[in-house]
Design a protein around this motif. Structure first.
Motif, PDB file in Angstrom:
ATOM      1  N   ALA A 199       5.103  -0.897 -11.311  1.00 25.96           N
ATOM      2  CA  ALA A 199       3.839  -1.288 -10.099  1.00 25.96           C
ATOM      3  C   ALA A 199       3.138  -1.842 -10.761  1.00 25.96           C
ATOM      4  O   ALA A 199       2.948  -3.380  -9.971  1.00 25.96           O
ATOM      5  CB  ALA A 199       3.811  -0.073  -8.891  1.00 25.96           C
ATOM      6  N   ASP A 200       2.129  -1.671 -11.712  1.00 26.82           N
ATOM      7  CA  ASP A 200       1.098  -2.246 -11.987  1.00 26.82           C
ATOM      8  C   ASP A 200       1.283  -3.175 -12.314  1.00 26.82           C
ATOM      9  O   ASP A 200       0.675  -4.506 -12.437  1.00 26.82           O
ATOM     10  CB  ASP A 200       0.070  -1.305 -12.856  1.00 26.82           C
ATOM     11  N   GLU A 201       2.238  -3.244 -13.445  1.00 26.89           N
ATOM     12  CA  GLU A 201       2.964  -4.620 -14.241  1.00 26.89           C
ATOM     13  C   GLU A 201       3.049  -6.009 -12.970  1.00 26.89           C
ATOM     14  O   GLU A 201       2.772  -6.784 -13.206  1.00 26.89           O
ATOM     15  CB  GLU A 201       4.035  -4.258 -15.108  1.00 26.89           C
ATOM     16  N   ILE A 202       4.451  -5.456 -12.204  1.00 29.47           N
ATOM     17  CA  ILE A 202       4.861  -6.264 -11.195  1.00 29.47           C
ATOM     18  C   ILE A 202       4.214  -6.615 -10.425  1.00 29.47           C
ATOM     19  O   ILE A 202       3.454  -7.994  -9.957  1.00 29.47           O
ATOM     20  CB  ILE A 202       6.330  -5.835 -10.116  1.00 29.47           C
ATOM     21  N   ALA A 203       3.099  -5.917  -9.453  1.00 28.68           N
ATOM     22  CA  ALA A 203       1.743  -6.676  -9.489  1.00 28.68           C
ATOM     23  C   ALA A 203       1.002  -7.990 -10.268  1.00 28.68           C
ATOM     24  O   ALA A 203       0.926  -8.938  -9.630  1.00 28.68           O
ATOM     25  CB  ALA A 203       0.848  -5.505  -8.704  1.00 28.68           C
ATOM     26  N   ALA A 204       0.715  -7.085 -11.078  1.00 27.56           N
ATOM     27  CA  ALA A 204      -0.469  -8.420 -11.784  1.00 27.56           C
ATOM     28  C   ALA A 204       0.206  -9.387 -12.158  1.00 27.56           C
ATOM     29  O   ALA A 204      -0.526 -10.649 -12.393  1.00 27.56           O
ATOM     30  CB  ALA A 204      -0.842  -7.507 -13.398  1.00 27.56           C
ATOM     31  N   PRO A 228       3.027  -9.320   1.780  1.00 31.15           N
ATOM     32  CA  PRO A 228       4.119  -8.504   1.667  1.00 31.15           C
ATOM     33  C   PRO A 228       4.616  -7.745   1.010  1.00 31.15           C
ATOM     34  O   PRO A 228       5.872  -8.541   0.513  1.00 31.15           O
ATOM     35  CB  PRO A 228       4.598  -9.053   3.646  1.00 31.15           C
ATOM     36  N   VAL A 229       4.697  -6.690   0.930  1.00 34.81           N
ATOM     37  CA  VAL A 229       5.587  -5.737   0.284  1.00 34.81           C
ATOM     38  C   VAL A 229       5.966  -4.581   0.811  1.00 34.81           C
ATOM     39  O   VAL A 229       5.071  -3.990   1.573  1.00 34.81           O
ATOM     40  CB  VAL A 229       4.947  -5.394  -1.022  1.00 34.81           C
ATOM     41  N   HIS A 251      -1.340  -7.106  -3.868  1.00 36.76           N
ATOM     42  CA  HIS A 251      -2.580  -6.568  -4.588  1.00 36.76           C
ATOM     43  C   HIS A 251      -2.744  -4.835  -4.091  1.00 36.76           C
ATOM     44  O   HIS A 251      -2.912  -3.944  -5.082  1.00 36.76           O
ATOM     45  CB  HIS A 251      -4.285  -7.417  -3.590  1.00 36.76           C
ATOM     46  N   ASP A 252      -2.351  -4.171  -3.379  1.00 34.19           N
ATOM     47  CA  ASP A 252      -2.481  -2.569  -2.855  1.00 34.19           C
ATOM     48  C   ASP A 252      -2.104  -2.177  -2.985  1.00 34.19           C
ATOM     49  O   ASP A 252      -1.287  -0.960  -3.295  1.00 34.19           O
ATOM     50  CB  ASP A 252      -3.434  -3.313  -1.777  1.00 34.19           C
ATOM     51  N   PHE A 253       0.138  -2.653  -3.323  1.00 32.23           N
ATOM     52  CA  PHE A 253       1.051  -1.898  -2.843  1.00 32.23           C
ATOM     53  C   PHE A 253       1.018  -0.675  -4.679  1.00 32.23           C
ATOM     54  O   PHE A 253       1.155   0.919  -4.115  1.00 32.23           O
ATOM     55  CB  PHE A 253       2.184  -2.301  -2.953  1.00 32.23           C
TER      56      PHE A 253
END
Length: 289
Positions: free
Chosen positions: A207-212, A224-225, A244-246
């Motif tokens: 999740a962190d990698e996908i968002a970044a 939106p996610v 940003h938050d997911f």
């Protein structure tokens, strides 16, 4: 995990060549010189009522069943009790059998004269390694058939009242696997600029990698996610966040696998499309008036 698969992988093929009980298919008798058949069956994302008639027919005509981690309890309850059913699934860091051994296992079972039902969550050809298994079966000259299933992206998004495409919001949809040995081999900049709905399978731990990466590629932080946990099952949970938050939402909500991540403007449609309690109440009031 099925106790049968706690034995070493090396002995699995010989241990699993079994003669089923009273069940006979009419095509052959196990142990004769006739080669059996293998069905690679898509079970869909979880709801047993989403099984196709063809999938159910393959299950009922099998002499032996091999099923994956994502095949739900409700679907397993449909397996005939007299047909041996063995778990061959892969959860994160918990593989009951190596893929190459499983491929060979399907071959040896068919060569022993058995009709084999290899049942997978979703669709065999969407991140299901069905192509690898079919290649092995074709190379060995085994009669094999693939039965499609509803893939998780379609089933889970529909049950969450989120369309994968919607006029004016998204004219395409891209499926991405979040599973990789190290980093994801994805052209993130191109992905971010597609203006597609993005669906990530097996992406919780990424999740962190996908968002970044999507933020770096140009997607807005407020995109939106939706995180859909246990999609198409009785305990489905839909968590709505933004790009940003997911990743924090995954941790905060203690989301567990199986879960699907949907990124895109179509997620905003959920609020408009989901059934509203007040609408049902108003309708009942009118009927009683």
């Amino acid at each position: 995990m099925n106790n049968f698969f706690k034995a070493s992988v090396q002995v699995l093929p010989s241990a699993l060549v079994k003669t089923p009980g009273a069940k006979k298919t009419g095509r052959h008798t196990p142990g004769d010189k006739t080669t059996g058949k293998v069905w690679l069956v898509g079970a869909g994302p979880g709801d047993a009522e989403l099984l196709t008639l063809k999938a159910l027919r393959a299950i009922n005509n099998a002499d032996i069943i091999f099923y994956d981690y994502l095949v739900s309890e409700d679907i397993r309850a449909l397996f005939p009790s007299h047909i041996p059913a063995h778990y061959v699934g892969k959860a994160k860091n918990q593989h009951s059998i190596k893929q190459e051994d499983l491929n060979q296992l399907l071959v040896t079972q068919a060569q022993a004269g058995l009709n084999v039902c290899r049942i997978k969550g979703g669709d065999p050809f969407v991140f299901g390694r069905g192509g690898e298994e079919l290649l092995e079966l074709r190379s060995a000259g085994i009669d094999a058939e693939v039965i499609p299933g509803i893939t998780s992206a379609s089933g889970c998004s529909t049950y969450a009242d989120i369309p994968l495409t919607h006029r004016g919001l998204s004219q395409g949809c891209t499926f991405v696997t979040g599973h990789a040995e190290k980093s994801l081999d994805v052209n993130w900049a191109a992905l971010a600029q597609l203006n597609h709905t993005l669906v990530f399978y097996m992406g919780l731990t990424r999740a962190d990698e996908i968002a970044a990466q999507l933020l770096a590629g140009g997607l807005a932080a407020d995109t939106p996610v939706a995180i859909i946990e246990n999609g198409c099952r009785k305990d489905q949970r839909d968590i709505i966040s933004d790009l940003h938050d997911f990743p924090a939402a995954v941790v905060r909500e203690q989301v567990q696998s199986p879960a699907l991540i949907i990124v895109g403007e179509v997620v905003r449609m959920k609020a408009q499309l989901q059934a509203q309690i007040w609408q049902h109440s108003s309708a009942e009031s009118l009927l009683l008036a």
